[in-house]
Design a protein around this motif. Structure first.
Motif, PDB file in Angstrom:
ATOM      1  N   SER A   8      46.574  19.595  -8.363  1.00 52.41           N
ATOM      2  CA  SER A   8      47.831  18.921  -8.047  1.00 52.41           C
ATOM      3  C   SER A   8      48.915  19.273  -9.066  1.00 52.41           C
ATOM      4  N   GLU A   9      48.563  19.283 -10.348  1.00 51.56           N
ATOM      5  CA  GLU A   9      49.530  19.649 -11.391  1.00 51.56           C
ATOM      6  C   GLU A   9      49.965  21.104 -11.233  1.00 51.56           C
ATOM      7  N   LYS A  10      49.015  21.984 -10.903  1.00 55.64           N
ATOM      8  CA  LYS A  10      49.350  23.392 -10.702  1.00 55.64           C
ATOM      9  C   LYS A  10      50.351  23.555  -9.561  1.00 55.64           C
ATOM     10  N   LYS A  11      50.136  22.841  -8.470  1.00 58.69           N
ATOM     11  CA  LYS A  11      51.056  22.923  -7.338  1.00 58.69           C
ATOM     12  C   LYS A  11      52.458  22.473  -7.728  1.00 58.69           C
ATOM     13  N   ASN A  12      52.534  21.426  -8.549  1.00 58.11           N
ATOM     14  CA  ASN A  12      53.840  20.926  -8.988  1.00 58.11           C
ATOM     15  C   ASN A  12      54.585  21.938  -9.857  1.00 58.11           C
ATOM     16  N   TYR A  13      53.866  22.638 -10.726  1.00 65.65           N
ATOM     17  CA  TYR A  13      54.491  23.619 -11.602  1.00 65.65           C
ATOM     18  C   TYR A  13      54.769  24.941 -10.889  1.00 65.65           C
ATOM     19  N   LEU A  14      53.989  25.249  -9.863  1.00 67.12           N
ATOM     20  CA  LEU A  14      54.060  26.562  -9.212  1.00 67.12           C
ATOM     21  C   LEU A  14      55.399  26.819  -8.523  1.00 67.12           C
ATOM     22  N   ILE A  15      56.143  25.785  -8.183  1.00 70.15           N
ATOM     23  CA  ILE A  15      57.450  26.006  -7.547  1.00 70.15           C
ATOM     24  C   ILE A  15      58.397  26.784  -8.453  1.00 70.15           C
ATOM     25  N   ASN A  16      58.095  26.812  -9.748  1.00 68.86           N
ATOM     26  CA  ASN A  16      58.933  27.549 -10.689  1.00 68.86           C
ATOM     27  C   ASN A  16      58.696  29.051 -10.651  1.00 68.86           C
ATOM     28  N   ALA A  17      57.581  29.494 -10.043  1.00 67.64           N
ATOM     29  CA  ALA A  17      57.281  30.926  -9.990  1.00 67.64           C
ATOM     30  C   ALA A  17      58.321  31.691  -9.162  1.00 67.64           C
ATOM     31  N   PRO A  18      58.572  31.325  -7.898  1.00 64.12           N
ATOM     32  CA  PRO A  18      59.592  32.070  -7.154  1.00 64.12           C
ATOM     33  C   PRO A  18      60.998  31.876  -7.740  1.00 64.12           C
ATOM     34  N   ALA A  19      61.269  30.740  -8.335  1.00 63.92           N
ATOM     35  CA  ALA A  19      62.580  30.531  -8.965  1.00 63.92           C
ATOM     36  C   ALA A  19      62.755  31.475 -10.149  1.00 63.92           C
ATOM     37  N   THR A  20      61.688  31.714 -10.897  1.00 62.75           N
ATOM     38  CA  THR A  20      61.729  32.658 -12.018  1.00 62.75           C
ATOM     39  C   THR A  20      61.990  34.075 -11.510  1.00 62.75           C
ATOM     40  N   LEU A  21      61.262  34.468 -10.458  1.00 58.61           N
ATOM     41  CA  LEU A  21      61.455  35.808  -9.892  1.00 58.61           C
ATOM     42  C   LEU A  21      62.847  35.955  -9.286  1.00 58.61           C
ATOM     43  N   PHE A  22      63.391  34.873  -8.725  1.00 59.43           N
ATOM     44  CA  PHE A  22      64.746  34.902  -8.165  1.00 59.43           C
ATOM     45  C   PHE A  22      65.761  35.230  -9.260  1.00 59.43           C
ATOM     46  N   ALA A  27      64.692  24.921  -7.887  1.00 57.88           N
ATOM     47  CA  ALA A  27      63.284  25.280  -7.694  1.00 57.88           C
ATOM     48  C   ALA A  27      62.629  24.458  -6.585  1.00 57.88           C
ATOM     49  N   ARG A  28      63.164  23.282  -6.304  1.00 57.39           N
ATOM     50  CA  ARG A  28      62.552  22.442  -5.268  1.00 57.39           C
ATOM     51  C   ARG A  28      62.640  23.049  -3.871  1.00 57.39           C
ATOM     52  N   VAL A  29      63.546  24.043  -3.656  1.00 56.99           N
ATOM     53  CA  VAL A  29      63.605  24.692  -2.344  1.00 56.99           C
ATOM     54  C   VAL A  29      62.352  25.518  -2.094  1.00 56.99           C
ATOM     55  N   PHE A  30      61.587  25.804  -3.153  1.00 58.87           N
ATOM     56  CA  PHE A  30      60.359  26.571  -3.014  1.00 58.87           C
ATOM     57  C   PHE A  30      59.128  25.675  -2.885  1.00 58.87           C
ATOM     58  N   GLN A  31      59.332  24.378  -2.829  1.00 61.01           N
ATOM     59  CA  GLN A  31      58.212  23.436  -2.770  1.00 61.01           C
ATOM     60  C   GLN A  31      57.721  23.276  -1.338  1.00 61.01           C
ATOM     61  N   SER A  32      56.409  23.118  -1.198  1.00 62.47           N
ATOM     62  CA  SER A  32      55.809  22.937   0.116  1.00 62.47           C
ATOM     63  C   SER A  32      54.600  22.025   0.014  1.00 62.47           C
ATOM     64  N   ASP A  33      54.485  21.081   0.929  1.00 60.41           N
ATOM     65  CA  ASP A  33      53.311  20.216   0.959  1.00 60.41           C
ATOM     66  C   ASP A  33      52.078  20.977   1.418  1.00 60.41           C
ATOM     67  N   GLU A  34      52.294  22.111   2.102  1.00 53.03           N
ATOM     68  CA  GLU A  34      51.191  22.881   2.642  1.00 53.03           C
ATOM     69  C   GLU A  34      50.738  23.993   1.700  1.00 53.03           C
ATOM     70  N   LEU A  35      51.245  24.017   0.465  1.00 55.43           N
ATOM     71  CA  LEU A  35      50.901  25.065  -0.472  1.00 55.43           C
ATOM     72  C   LEU A  35      49.415  25.045  -0.791  1.00 55.43           C
ATOM     73  N   GLU A  36      48.764  26.187  -0.601  1.00 53.89           N
ATOM     74  CA  GLU A  36      47.365  26.332  -0.956  1.00 53.89           C
ATOM     75  C   GLU A  36      47.255  27.460  -1.955  1.00 53.89           C
ATOM     76  N   LEU A  37      46.441  27.252  -3.001  1.00 56.75           N
ATOM     77  CA  LEU A  37      46.313  28.249  -4.044  1.00 56.75           C
ATOM     78  C   LEU A  37      45.180  29.227  -3.773  1.00 56.75           C
TER      79      LEU A  37
END
Length: 160
Positions: free
Chosen positions: A87-101, A127-137
């Motif tokens: 759950s914590e990983k999913k919350n932080y992961l939204i920053n990955a595409p924002a960083t690449l952007f 970064a919240r535009v990259f958030q998804s409830d369906e995100l699977e790692l």
């Protein structure tokens, strides 16, 4: 100062193109305003390796006539701190595409600065535009080739 739990390990650019529009008007050196509605932004997450790195692919392209037609595709590999829950990983992961952007913004600004028209700068993104409830790692690794991958993306979003 504490380190953010998600870190960019490395990245590479798989596509970077910029084509000047011969009909565009603007003085060289000015900044061409780009709005969110001018862009097509897509991203996807993939398991990268057995070390726990997550691969994030980002694609940004222009969708309407501007001073330049452009496209950039970036692949980044991100690592998490130890001892994080899924759950914590999913919350932080939204920053990955924002960083690449942000990397895409810099590359396009630098490349267009040498062009015949105004320099382009992509808009800032929340970064919240990259958030998804369906995100699977736990999803397949993308195979890299000169053509677009056919790997299935679990999270794809068009910026609106």
């Amino acid at each position: 100062m504490s380190q953010f739990p998600l870190q960019l390990n490395y990245y590479f650019i798989t596509n970077l193109s910029l084509k000047a529009n011969p009909n565009a008007i603007g003085d060289h050196g000015d900044i061409q305003p780009i709005l969110a509605d001018d862009l097509n932004v897509q991203f996807g997450f993939f398991d990268a390796d057995e070390d726990g790195a997550i691969q994030c692919n980002l694609s940004v392209s222009s969708i309407k006539e501007l001073a330049y037609e452009f496209s950039v595709e970036i692949v980044g590999f991100f690592l998490f701190e130890e001892d994080l829950t899924e759950s914590e990983k999913k919350n932080y992961l939204i920053n990955a595409p924002a960083t690449l952007f942000g990397i895409a913004r810099e590359k396009l600004a630098s490349l267009s600065a040498d062009g015949p028209h105004t320099k382009i700068i992509l808009p800032m993104v929340d970064a919240r535009v990259f958030q998804s409830d369906e995100l699977e790692l736990s999803i397949p690794k993308m195979k890299l080739s000169s053509k677009k991958s056919t790997a299935k993306k679990k999270t794809t979003r068009k910026k609106s």
